[in-house]
Every structure is written in C-alpha cells, then in structure tokens.
Design a protein around this motif. Structure first.
Motif, PDB file in Angstrom:
ATOM      1  N   LYS A 207       0.839  -1.197   0.000  1.00 52.18           N
ATOM      2  CA  LYS A 207       0.000   0.000   0.000  1.00 52.18           C
ATOM      3  C   LYS A 207       0.878   1.253   0.000  1.00 52.18           C
ATOM      4  N   THR A 208       0.486   2.227  -0.794  1.00 47.30           N
ATOM      5  CA  THR A 208       1.177   3.510  -0.797  1.00 47.30           C
ATOM      6  C   THR A 208       0.463   4.456   0.153  1.00 47.30           C
ATOM      7  N   VAL A 209       1.195   4.901   1.180  1.00 43.95           N
ATOM      8  CA  VAL A 209       0.662   5.818   2.188  1.00 43.95           C
ATOM      9  C   VAL A 209       1.218   7.206   1.906  1.00 43.95           C
ATOM     10  N   GLY A 210       0.353   8.126   1.538  1.00 44.56           N
ATOM     11  CA  GLY A 210       0.766   9.505   1.279  1.00 44.56           C
ATOM     12  C   GLY A 210       0.345  10.404   2.426  1.00 44.56           C
ATOM     13  N   ILE A 211       1.309  11.061   3.037  1.00 43.02           N
ATOM     14  CA  ILE A 211       1.043  11.967   4.161  1.00 43.02           C
ATOM     15  C   ILE A 211       1.168  13.388   3.652  1.00 43.02           C
ATOM     16  N   TYR A 212       0.062  14.127   3.682  1.00 44.41           N
ATOM     17  CA  TYR A 212       0.071  15.493   3.166  1.00 44.41           C
ATOM     18  C   TYR A 212       0.659  16.448   4.193  1.00 44.41           C
ATOM     19  N   ILE A 213       1.676  17.212   3.771  1.00 49.55           N
ATOM     20  CA  ILE A 213       2.328  18.191   4.639  1.00 49.55           C
ATOM     21  C   ILE A 213       2.285  19.565   3.984  1.00 49.55           C
ATOM     22  N   PHE A 214       2.437  20.581   4.803  1.00 49.88           N
ATOM     23  CA  PHE A 214       2.314  21.958   4.333  1.00 49.88           C
ATOM     24  C   PHE A 214       3.008  22.873   5.332  1.00 49.88           C
TER      25      PHE A 214
ATOM     26  N   VAL B  70      -3.882  13.274   6.167  1.00 54.48           N
ATOM     27  CA  VAL B  70      -3.780  14.731   6.109  1.00 54.48           C
ATOM     28  C   VAL B  70      -3.331  15.245   7.464  1.00 54.48           C
ATOM     29  N   SER B  71      -2.180  15.850   7.501  1.00 55.74           N
ATOM     30  CA  SER B  71      -1.636  16.381   8.750  1.00 55.74           C
ATOM     31  C   SER B  71      -2.455  17.566   9.236  1.00 55.74           C
TER      32      SER B  71
END
Length: 201
Positions: free
Chosen positions: A2-9, A77-78
């Motif tokens: 599984k590809t886990v994408g953590i959104y940062i900003f 989503v952080s």
C-alpha cells in the motif's frame, strides 16, 4: 504494497506527519525481520516541490508533490495551522480527488478541517485537537464532532485528536491491515503505549 501519502504543508504540526511516518515505517522493518515483504510505501506529499517549513521552523523536503506522486491507497492529512490551506481550492480539490480512489482517508488533529472543507465529513463523526473542537463544530455544523475520543471512523474515513493521537490512529490502521497483535508489536518497538480497540461480537 500500500502507498501511504502523508500530506504536509507550511506550519504543519511536526508529530502529525512524523508519527504516522514512523509507525508505518517501523511496520515495514518488523515485517522485514519476519522475512515478509514490506507492506507500505510511505511518502510525504506537498502541493509544490519545495521545502516545507513546519511548526517551530522544522524544515522537511517532501518526497513528491501534487504533480508527480504515485497513486495513493492511504491518504493521511496532517494538522497544524490550516488557515492558509483552507483557502487553497487546489488543495481541497486534490484531497477530494485522492479520496475517490483511496482505501483509507484520514486526518490528524486539525487536518479534520481540511477533510470537512472537502465535504468528506458531512454527516460523519469526527474529532480534532481538544482546543479546536468548538471551532470545527461551528465552521462545519453538518459534522458530528466528537469530544474525548482518540479517533473516529465512518467507513473509510478516519479522524484523530491532536498530536500523539495520530500515532494511536496509525497503529490502529496497521492493526486493521495486519492484526492488532502485530500493531502491538509495532507500538512496543517504538515504546509507545497502545491498547488496541478490538472488534466485539
């Protein structure tokens, strides 16, 4: 895998993205020790290919941006100071687009505001940092805001309370994939207290 994408900003809370990154990465390491394939590809994703200045001047370089990231199975989503992010139609649209094909969409802390703005929490239970519960309810009255819980789930949508609750949610998600006993092993490896929520008959 599984590809886990953590959104940062910019102004993201450091533990909101580093805790999930650590949990899923340690799960990979423990599976390796068992002679099994790594179950996760863990990535930090930002809107643009630029250094992110998170809370307290913590700088981090994302692996991918909106233009080049792989297909995400899990979107995290952080949270942090999300005021500017809420004013970015491109960010909200991207979250909506990812949600269409994810297996899991989750928020940590005030990341719940971004999920709510994207319409993903309408009629669903949700939580956030305790200081922001009233603001979340006021801004999004259609959301069933929950207090004094570590995380919530409705279908494939999860939200967590603040900071360390993001680690609890990440461990729970690992447990849903690989069994709660394995999630406990991951928690022990990182020396984080974790009591899994097990299904009851």
């Amino acid at each position: 895998m599984k590809t886990v994408g953590i959104y940062i900003f910019d102004e993201a809370e450091v533990m909101d993205f580093s805790a999930p990154f650590e949990a899923f990465s340690v799960a990979n390491r423990l599976k390796n020790r068992l002679g099994e394939p790594e179950p996760y590809q863990v990535l930090l994703v930002a809107e643009k290919p630029e250094t992110i200045k998170a809370r307290n001047l913590f700088q981090v370089l994302p692996h991918f941006d909106f233009a080049n990231h792989p297909r995400l199975d899990v979107l995290v989503v952080s949270g942090g100071v999300v005021t500017s992010e809420l004013q970015k139609p491109r960010v909200i649209q991207w979250i909506q687009e990812q949600h269409q094909h994810t297996e899991t969409t989750a928020s940590i802390c005030t990341g719940a505001f971004l999920l709510a703005e994207a319409g993903l929490l309408d009629g669903k239970p949700a939580t956030t940092h305790w200081e922001d519960l009233a603001d979340l309810q006021a801004a999004y009255p259609q959301v069933q805001v929950q207090a004094e819980v570590n995380f919530t789930q409705e279908g494939k949508v999860f939200t967590s309370a603040g900071v360390s609750a993001g680690m609890l949610l990440s461990l729970h998600l690992i447990g849903l994939d690989h069994g709660m006993d394995f999630a406990v092993r991951v928690a022990k490896q990182i020396e984080f207290p974790f009591e899994p929520q097990r299904e009851t008959a």
